[in-house]
Design an enzyme around this catalytic site. Structure first.
Site, PDB file in Angstrom:
ATOM      1  N   GLN A   1     -10.771 -75.356 -14.262  1.00 13.40           N
ATOM      2  CA  GLN A   1      -9.914 -74.250 -14.705  1.00 13.40           C
ATOM      3  C   GLN A   1      -8.745 -74.726 -15.548  1.00 13.40           C
ATOM      4  O   GLN A   1      -8.175 -73.960 -16.307  1.00 13.40           O
ATOM      5  CB  GLN A   1      -9.449 -73.394 -13.530  1.00 13.40           C
ATOM      6  CG  GLN A   1      -8.554 -74.071 -12.531  1.00 13.40           C
ATOM      7  CD  GLN A   1      -8.502 -73.328 -11.196  1.00 13.40           C
ATOM      8  OE1 GLN A   1      -7.933 -72.264 -11.095  1.00 13.40           O
ATOM      9  NE2 GLN A   1      -9.113 -73.910 -10.182  1.00 13.40           N
ATOM     10  N   ARG A   2      -8.376 -75.996 -15.438  1.00 13.85           N
ATOM     11  CA  ARG A   2      -7.307 -76.485 -16.314  1.00 13.85           C
ATOM     12  C   ARG A   2      -7.829 -77.522 -17.312  1.00 13.85           C
ATOM     13  O   ARG A   2      -7.065 -78.041 -18.129  1.00 13.85           O
ATOM     14  CB  ARG A   2      -6.154 -77.069 -15.502  1.00 13.85           C
ATOM     15  CG  ARG A   2      -6.479 -78.334 -14.749  1.00 13.85           C
ATOM     16  CD  ARG A   2      -5.209 -79.067 -14.323  1.00 13.85           C
ATOM     17  NE  ARG A   2      -5.579 -80.368 -13.851  1.00 13.85           N
ATOM     18  CZ  ARG A   2      -5.369 -80.826 -12.616  1.00 13.85           C
ATOM     19  NH1 ARG A   2      -4.741 -80.097 -11.750  1.00 13.85           N
ATOM     20  NH2 ARG A   2      -5.766 -82.029 -12.276  1.00 13.85           N
TER      21      ARG A   2
ATOM     22  N   ASP B   1      -0.236 -72.329 -14.450  1.00 16.62           N
ATOM     23  CA  ASP B   1       0.222 -71.483 -13.347  1.00 16.62           C
ATOM     24  C   ASP B   1       0.985 -70.241 -13.804  1.00 16.62           C
ATOM     25  O   ASP B   1       1.164 -69.303 -13.043  1.00 16.62           O
ATOM     26  CB  ASP B   1       1.114 -72.289 -12.402  1.00 16.62           C
ATOM     27  CG  ASP B   1       0.327 -73.350 -11.664  1.00 16.62           C
ATOM     28  OD1 ASP B   1      -0.839 -73.073 -11.318  1.00 16.62           O
ATOM     29  OD2 ASP B   1       0.852 -74.449 -11.450  1.00 16.62           O
TER      30      ASP B   1
ATOM     31  N   GLY C   1       1.040 -81.425 -14.855  1.00 22.81           N
ATOM     32  CA  GLY C   1      -0.419 -81.276 -14.862  1.00 22.81           C
ATOM     33  C   GLY C   1      -0.967 -80.926 -16.228  1.00 22.81           C
ATOM     34  O   GLY C   1      -0.301 -80.266 -17.022  1.00 22.81           O
TER      35      GLY C   1
ATOM     36  N   GLY D   1      -3.265 -72.035  -7.589  1.00 24.04           N
ATOM     37  CA  GLY D   1      -2.108 -71.172  -7.399  1.00 24.04           C
ATOM     38  C   GLY D   1      -1.523 -71.360  -6.009  1.00 24.04           C
ATOM     39  O   GLY D   1      -1.886 -70.639  -5.100  1.00 24.04           O
ATOM     40  N   ARG D   2      -0.638 -72.317  -5.854  1.00 22.71           N
ATOM     41  CA  ARG D   2      -0.087 -72.586  -4.522  1.00 22.71           C
ATOM     42  C   ARG D   2       0.984 -71.564  -4.145  1.00 22.71           C
ATOM     43  O   ARG D   2       1.136 -71.219  -2.995  1.00 22.71           O
ATOM     44  CB  ARG D   2       0.488 -74.006  -4.440  1.00 22.71           C
ATOM     45  CG  ARG D   2      -0.596 -75.063  -4.321  1.00 22.71           C
ATOM     46  CD  ARG D   2      -0.029 -76.437  -4.009  1.00 22.71           C
ATOM     47  NE  ARG D   2       0.518 -76.557  -2.661  1.00 22.71           N
ATOM     48  CZ  ARG D   2      -0.206 -76.692  -1.552  1.00 22.71           C
ATOM     49  NH1 ARG D   2      -1.515 -76.696  -1.614  1.00 22.71           N
ATOM     50  NH2 ARG D   2       0.377 -76.814  -0.380  1.00 22.71           N
TER      51      ARG D   2
ATOM     52  N   GLU E   1      -5.538 -70.450  -3.782  1.00 25.50           N
ATOM     53  CA  GLU E   1      -5.512 -71.539  -2.800  1.00 25.50           C
ATOM     54  C   GLU E   1      -4.291 -71.462  -1.883  1.00 25.50           C
ATOM     55  O   GLU E   1      -4.328 -71.894  -0.745  1.00 25.50           O
ATOM     56  CB  GLU E   1      -5.532 -72.897  -3.508  1.00 25.50           C
ATOM     57  CG  GLU E   1      -4.325 -73.115  -4.414  1.00 25.50           C
ATOM     58  CD  GLU E   1      -4.298 -74.481  -5.095  1.00 25.50           C
ATOM     59  OE1 GLU E   1      -4.922 -75.426  -4.606  1.00 25.50           O
ATOM     60  OE2 GLU E   1      -3.624 -74.590  -6.151  1.00 25.50           O
TER      61      GLU E   1
ATOM     62  N   THR F   1       2.009 -74.616 -18.688  1.00 19.48           N
ATOM     63  CA  THR F   1       1.453 -74.639 -17.332  1.00 19.48           C
ATOM     64  C   THR F   1       0.373 -73.587 -17.188  1.00 19.48           C
ATOM     65  O   THR F   1       0.533 -72.458 -17.661  1.00 19.48           O
ATOM     66  CB  THR F   1       2.524 -74.411 -16.245  1.00 19.48           C
ATOM     67  OG1 THR F   1       1.856 -74.241 -14.987  1.00 19.48           O
ATOM     68  CG2 THR F   1       3.362 -73.169 -16.492  1.00 19.48           C
TER      69      THR F   1
END
Lengths: 407, 407
Positions: free
Chosen positions: B297-298, B142, B12, B187-188, B243, B140
């Site tokens: 956000q990204r 994340d 991503g 954020g999975r 999320e 990332t």
């Protein structure tokens, strides 16, 4: 001893609404005719309920932060006054507050609904012979106020949208696969915000490929044909749509009841980008992303446009001068003198010409065939998003002014 | 004549992924051991399919823009190589491309999936005795890579989220009415992004009131009780959720099948913020807004953090030095030396320790009772969002580098 002034903020927030508040304060401070400067909590609701704060003694460092703080720090409202002929109760309360605080100048920052309030209060003041100057200060990201070249708040929202469309377009096309991205922006009745995305076209990605505006009736078959044609030219396309797209009967697409229900007849959730995405997914492209640019388009002070911030200040500052010159029942308006170089001036117009009316994009600025806007629109909007701003910050995050209301 | 190097971007997008690309280029340029600098289109897919671009002769002005451009300009992929024991076809193709372009250094910018690619290619190179140094460069939003203090890309996403939460909170509370705003961020499996919203708490609005993280099993009754308690303290509250919230059985809330259907049993649309919003609306507060901070956000380079941008450059630059020193099958990692002042250093770790693994927020940094994070987390994240950046712009909008892939 001079008379006092009162300021209220009304309608939806923008990132520059407190810049106008500061402009008003600076204008009032510099006038010997104005003594105290009051603020009303939650717009006209605060006047009705005697919730008034004294801004006269606020510290200078705090006042300076007003300019760099999004969303009404005095609070806002969506309160519509009854017609004078029907019910005077509200008016009596409001003017009792005016009298109590010796208010001789009332400034109301807002959009076309708020100008309705300005109009009605001015009429009532004249009826009862209360000496007051009432001036409206334009504010709306929607840019739909009649009689002003553009509205403070619009330039920053336009900048945020154009920047975001550039960034979302680049984010979406990184993979070697077909994709259709549909980006939804605000605008229930006008396409000023959606059309602002044309500015993103200067990037080498050259998005958006298609822009759909509420000014032009939306046709599903045309839409699908146009998307298909674009997909024949390139694998990855970006489309911008206004939330308020309407069909040929003037019904909002999301309310049309047609094609917006699942196989069991239940209404689907989500906005118009989601609806259009479902249509595309079903027939033209397997990979579809529907993205709503939501609250941030009117809240993102971090992407404020310098010209917008400055003009928001000036409409406030000029409002005081107009009031002192005897104007009342008027709204401050921006007049464009030239595009190259960008030059504007400030004037007032009768608030009756603005209240409850909506200015749409002129049809000659829209290219209905190519689903885009013409160079005239580009020339109109380009200066509005310009101007750099040095923002106060602390440890990487913005420093905002305090709120005058409770959360 | 030296060997050539090849750079790929994978996974991503982030806003600083091209800063790492530039860091690699600057590192390679300054080394006599490296001759040409190639880029692979769409990450490892471009190596597989011989889609290689020569970056050696790119103009300096264009190269400098890399640093200020979000989303992989070389394109990206989510391609997982088969296990070596099962299928070597891909490996043969990749190493044929390496041989064709005389690649002696391969740099792969990506997350934990991309480190799987680095690990496998390094293993195959050793098996066939191909002389190459293969280094992973962390990237990332994340922040979930093991073995590095934090990941380039995270600081900017964190800054965007914290800033947006401040702005959304202020936007939502302007009216004199109760409101619950539920803000959903990515954020999975981890709550690094959601927890970043704690930075917004320094604003006078003091949001978020509650933060819900995937690290802690979500309980609906506790949630409703906590919201009720907060609403007893103040009329307007803001909640941040990741999320990927999971129930006590480890199922994603949005997949749980429980309470996520309408009265006819049909699955509702929308993410976890929408789901939680429906619960609150039904019982505690009539005015609920569910807001998804989505792609921005990204993608929002316009809110990049200076420290993040600089570190992204440096992990690239250092990667070349490590490769030239003989390292291979390693990922560049950031080691924190101190918080006050903020000091870091760069090192390498074996890519086996990183590939396919996920780093969660340490439980001792989470306050499970108050639904927030502890001061340790604040100290950890605070420096990551800092640092100002002068961005190249033109007429109020960003100037981005060109794309090396087609849209």
């Amino acid at each position: 001893m001079g008379r006092n002034c009162l300021i209220g903020q009304s309608g939806g927030p923008t990132v520059v609404i407190n810049s106008s508040l500061l402009g008003l304060i600076r204008g009032a401070e510099s006038s010997a005719a104005i003594d105290k400067i009051y603020g009303a909590e939650y717009g006209i609701e605060g006047v009705l309920n005697d919730r008034i704060v004294d801004l006269t003694l606020e510290e200078q460092a705090e006042l300076e932060l007003f300019k760099y703080t999004p969303a009404s720090i005095l609070g806002s409202c969506r309160y519509k006054l009854a017609n004078l002929e029907e019910e005077v109760g509200d008016y009596q309360k409001i003017f009792a507050t005016f009298a109590k605080y010796k208010i001789g100048y009332f400034f109301y920052i807002g959009g076309n609904d708020s100008m309705d309030t300005v109009m009605k209060l001015n009429k009532y003041a004249q009826q009862i012979g209360y000496e007051i100057n009432i001036i409206g200060i334009p504010k709306t990201i929607d840019n739909d106020l009649v009689g002003t070249d553009h509205c403070p708040g619009y330039g920053s929202a336009a900048k945020y949208i154009a920047t975001s469309v550039m960034e979302i377009a680049r984010d979406g096309i990184v993979y070697d696969r077909e994709i259709v991205q549909i980006i939804e922006v605000m605008g229930r009745d006008t396409g000023w915000l959606a059309a602002a995305s044309i500015l993103a076209k200067k990037d080498s990605v050259a998005s958006p490929d298609l822009i759909f505006l509420p000014e032009i009736p939306f046709n599903k078959l045309d839409f699908l044909r146009e998307v298909k044609e674009k997909l024949a030219e390139r694998k990855k396309i970006n489309i911008v749509v206004a939330e308020g797209l309407k069909d040929s009967q003037g019904r909002y697409l999301v309310d049309s009841g047609v094609d917006y229900h699942d196989e069991f007849g239940h209404r689907k959730m989500g906005g118009v980008a989601y609806l259009l995405g479902e249509w595309v997914k079903g027939s033209l492209c397997n990979r579809v992303k529907s993205i709503e640019i939501n609250i941030m388009q009117r809240a993102a002070f971090h992407a404020v446009a310098g010209n917008d911030l400055e003009e928001a200040f000036r409409v406030g500052f000029e409002a005081v001068k107009f009031a002192l010159a005897g104007e009342t029942g008027k709204m401050v308006a921006i007049k464009r003198i030239s595009n190259h170089p960008y030059q504007i001036d400030y004037e007032v117009i009768a608030v009756e010409k603005v209240a409850n009316k909506t200015k749409k994009i002129p049809l000659e600025w829209i290219d209905q065939e190519l689903k885009t806007v013409n160079p005239e629109f580009y020339d109109y909007i380009s200066p509005l998003v310009q101007g750099e701003v040095e923002m106060p910050s602390k440890r990487g995050l913005p420093s905002f002014a305090k709120l005058y209301i409770k959360n």
